[in-house]
Design a protein around this motif. Sequence first.
Motif, mmCIF file in Angstrom:
data_model
loop_
_atom_site.group_PDB
_atom_site.id
_atom_site.type_symbol
_atom_site.label_atom_id
_atom_site.label_comp_id
_atom_site.label_asym_id
_atom_site.label_seq_id
_atom_site.Cartn_x
_atom_site.Cartn_y
_atom_site.Cartn_z
ATOM 1 N N PHE A 67 39.963 1.104 54.216
ATOM 2 C CA PHE A 67 39.003 2.116 54.661
ATOM 3 C C PHE A 67 37.557 1.752 54.345
ATOM 4 O O PHE A 67 36.914 2.399 53.508
ATOM 5 C CB PHE A 67 39.342 3.475 54.040
ATOM 6 N N PRO A 68 36.984 0.753 54.995
ATOM 7 C CA PRO A 68 35.552 0.508 54.832
ATOM 8 C C PRO A 68 34.746 1.636 55.462
ATOM 9 O O PRO A 68 35.261 2.398 56.290
ATOM 10 C CB PRO A 68 35.341 -0.809 55.584
ATOM 11 N N ALA A 69 33.475 1.753 55.066
ATOM 12 C CA ALA A 69 32.591 2.789 55.610
ATOM 13 C C ALA A 69 31.285 2.144 56.053
ATOM 14 O O ALA A 69 30.918 1.050 55.593
ATOM 15 C CB ALA A 69 32.329 3.870 54.562
ATOM 16 N N ILE A 70 30.568 2.828 56.938
ATOM 17 C CA ILE A 70 29.335 2.283 57.518
ATOM 18 C C ILE A 70 28.280 3.383 57.580
ATOM 19 O O ILE A 70 28.608 4.560 57.736
ATOM 20 C CB ILE A 70 29.613 1.697 58.928
ATOM 21 N N ASN A 71 26.987 2.996 57.441
ATOM 22 C CA ASN A 71 25.919 3.973 57.640
ATOM 23 C C ASN A 71 25.139 3.647 58.906
ATOM 24 O O ASN A 71 25.491 2.718 59.648
ATOM 25 C CB ASN A 71 25.017 4.073 56.404
ATOM 26 N N ASN A 72 24.075 4.383 59.145
ATOM 27 C CA ASN A 72 23.355 4.231 60.405
ATOM 28 C C ASN A 72 22.400 3.040 60.435
ATOM 29 O O ASN A 72 21.735 2.816 61.455
ATOM 30 C CB ASN A 72 22.611 5.524 60.744
ATOM 31 N N ALA A 75 24.866 -0.868 57.431
ATOM 32 C CA ALA A 75 25.327 -1.334 56.124
ATOM 33 C C ALA A 75 26.767 -0.871 55.928
ATOM 34 O O ALA A 75 27.121 0.267 56.255
ATOM 35 C CB ALA A 75 24.434 -0.801 55.017
ATOM 36 N N VAL A 76 27.579 -1.760 55.381
ATOM 37 C CA VAL A 76 29.016 -1.526 55.242
ATOM 38 C C VAL A 76 29.399 -1.616 53.775
ATOM 39 O O VAL A 76 28.877 -2.463 53.032
ATOM 40 C CB VAL A 76 29.809 -2.567 56.062
ATOM 41 N N VAL A 77 30.308 -0.767 53.342
ATOM 42 C CA VAL A 77 30.880 -0.864 52.004
ATOM 43 C C VAL A 77 32.388 -0.986 52.128
ATOM 44 O O VAL A 77 33.009 -0.345 52.982
ATOM 45 C CB VAL A 77 30.478 0.339 51.127
ATOM 46 N N PHE A 78 32.971 -1.844 51.299
ATOM 47 C CA PHE A 78 34.418 -2.054 51.343
ATOM 48 C C PHE A 78 34.912 -2.469 49.974
ATOM 49 O O PHE A 78 34.134 -2.901 49.110
ATOM 50 C CB PHE A 78 34.787 -3.107 52.399
ATOM 51 N N VAL A 79 36.230 -2.351 49.785
ATOM 52 C CA VAL A 79 36.894 -2.795 48.562
ATOM 53 C C VAL A 79 37.757 -3.995 48.891
ATOM 54 O O VAL A 79 38.496 -3.992 49.881
ATOM 55 C CB VAL A 79 37.749 -1.666 47.950
ATOM 56 N N VAL A 115 32.322 5.129 50.028
ATOM 57 C CA VAL A 115 31.467 5.682 51.083
ATOM 58 C C VAL A 115 30.031 5.248 50.846
ATOM 59 O O VAL A 115 29.663 4.858 49.735
ATOM 60 C CB VAL A 115 31.558 7.229 51.138
ATOM 61 N N ILE A 116 29.214 5.326 51.884
ATOM 62 C CA ILE A 116 27.822 4.908 51.796
ATOM 63 C C ILE A 116 26.962 5.883 52.591
ATOM 64 O O ILE A 116 27.333 6.275 53.705
ATOM 65 C CB ILE A 116 27.657 3.450 52.302
ATOM 66 N N ASN A 117 25.825 6.303 52.009
ATOM 67 C CA ASN A 117 24.970 7.221 52.749
ATOM 68 C C ASN A 117 23.874 6.455 53.479
ATOM 69 O O ASN A 117 23.804 5.226 53.425
ATOM 70 C CB ASN A 117 24.420 8.329 51.850
ATOM 71 N N ARG A 118 23.000 7.169 54.168
ATOM 72 C CA ARG A 118 22.031 6.513 55.034
ATOM 73 C C ARG A 118 20.993 5.710 54.255
ATOM 74 O O ARG A 118 20.324 4.839 54.815
ATOM 75 C CB ARG A 118 21.344 7.538 55.925
#
Length: 402
Positions: A67-72, A75-79, A115-118
Amino acid sequence: MTTKCLAMAAIAASHFHRLRLVSIACIAAFLFAADASLASAEPAGKHEFEFINVADSTQGYTNFEPFPAINNKSAVVFVATRSDTGQGVFRSRDGKVTTIASGRDGLVGFDNAPVINRRGVVAFSAKTNSGSTAIFTDDGRSRTLIADSKINGLFGRGMGSPSINASGTVAFSAVLSVAGLPAGVSIFTGQGGDLNTVLSTSGSDFVSFLNVAINDAGKIVFSGARSDGSLGIFTLRKGLKTIVDTNAHPEFSGFGDPVINNGGTIADVAFLILDGLNDGLEIISGKAGAIIPRTDPDGPAFANAEHPSINNHGAVAFYAFPNLDPNEPTGIFLEVSGGNALIPVIRPGDALFGSTVSAVDLGRFALNDRFEAVFQYALTDGRTGIAIAAFHGKKEDDDQDE
């Protein structure tokens, strides 16, 4: 079933085959197959995606979490696990991958849904050397402790995956601990320092909650079970609002982990009761009293699906996978029309990066306002990694509030 799963058993009906409960720890095996029959559900016209590799196993990474996450800002965050740091949380920004947290920081057992915010601030959950489970935020320069199971009296294996908004407020659900045993469940918010209890099963008619999400206005969405036996999706901000529940919609037998955009529109997976059986599902979105299906009830039946992502334009992305029949629809799908015209993004059997896709997965915070979806992949040549699918069927658009 783990203790964490048992704590949420009031919601976890048998059809939640791969739903991550609270900390998203209940994982079943991948079952993948291409399905040509889904073509009938595609809208007319050609839809093009550009696929951008973020990180892969040729770069020293292994064991990418799903479950990686992305902002606007893309930028991506992953484990993942990296040869020089062990398991950690990594952020990719402007083509550069940096380590946000790893075993070198005295942290182990990272949750699979950071998770990652803007602004690029990352929220993640991990176990500490003291044996507690903790949630942190980190901007790449400094780290803030949001919650610690030992400090805050929480049951470590019952702490939910975090959600974060633009101001850095983190929301999560957690099982309370009494003498080391799981007790009631609460929804919390925090930015460091004291936690704010938003809602608890103690003093309310709720008996359990799943994972929560928070938008930039501070509105929280969650699915929960009530003492009358009903299940539903609810929002919290200046009062509790029912979005949809099984009392008003007896065709639904349960819900997944919902998400919410800045306009207050929610998206989730709703499981269906057909002929008295738990059979099939719909991806739904909307607000109270205006829930619409985002999958075609008359199209191919989806057996299982992950909780969807929603962006501020109301587009929805989700990952579907088979139950037992390999001919059931599988892969990542996008719906941008506000209806149920599904666009296949990528599926097992598709070509990707010079090989063929064998598996994909997508999380709750995977779709941004540029119509970019970040996902985990595995290829038949043995490579695994994280990639972005950029949809060119819509005009690329920066976040409206950045």
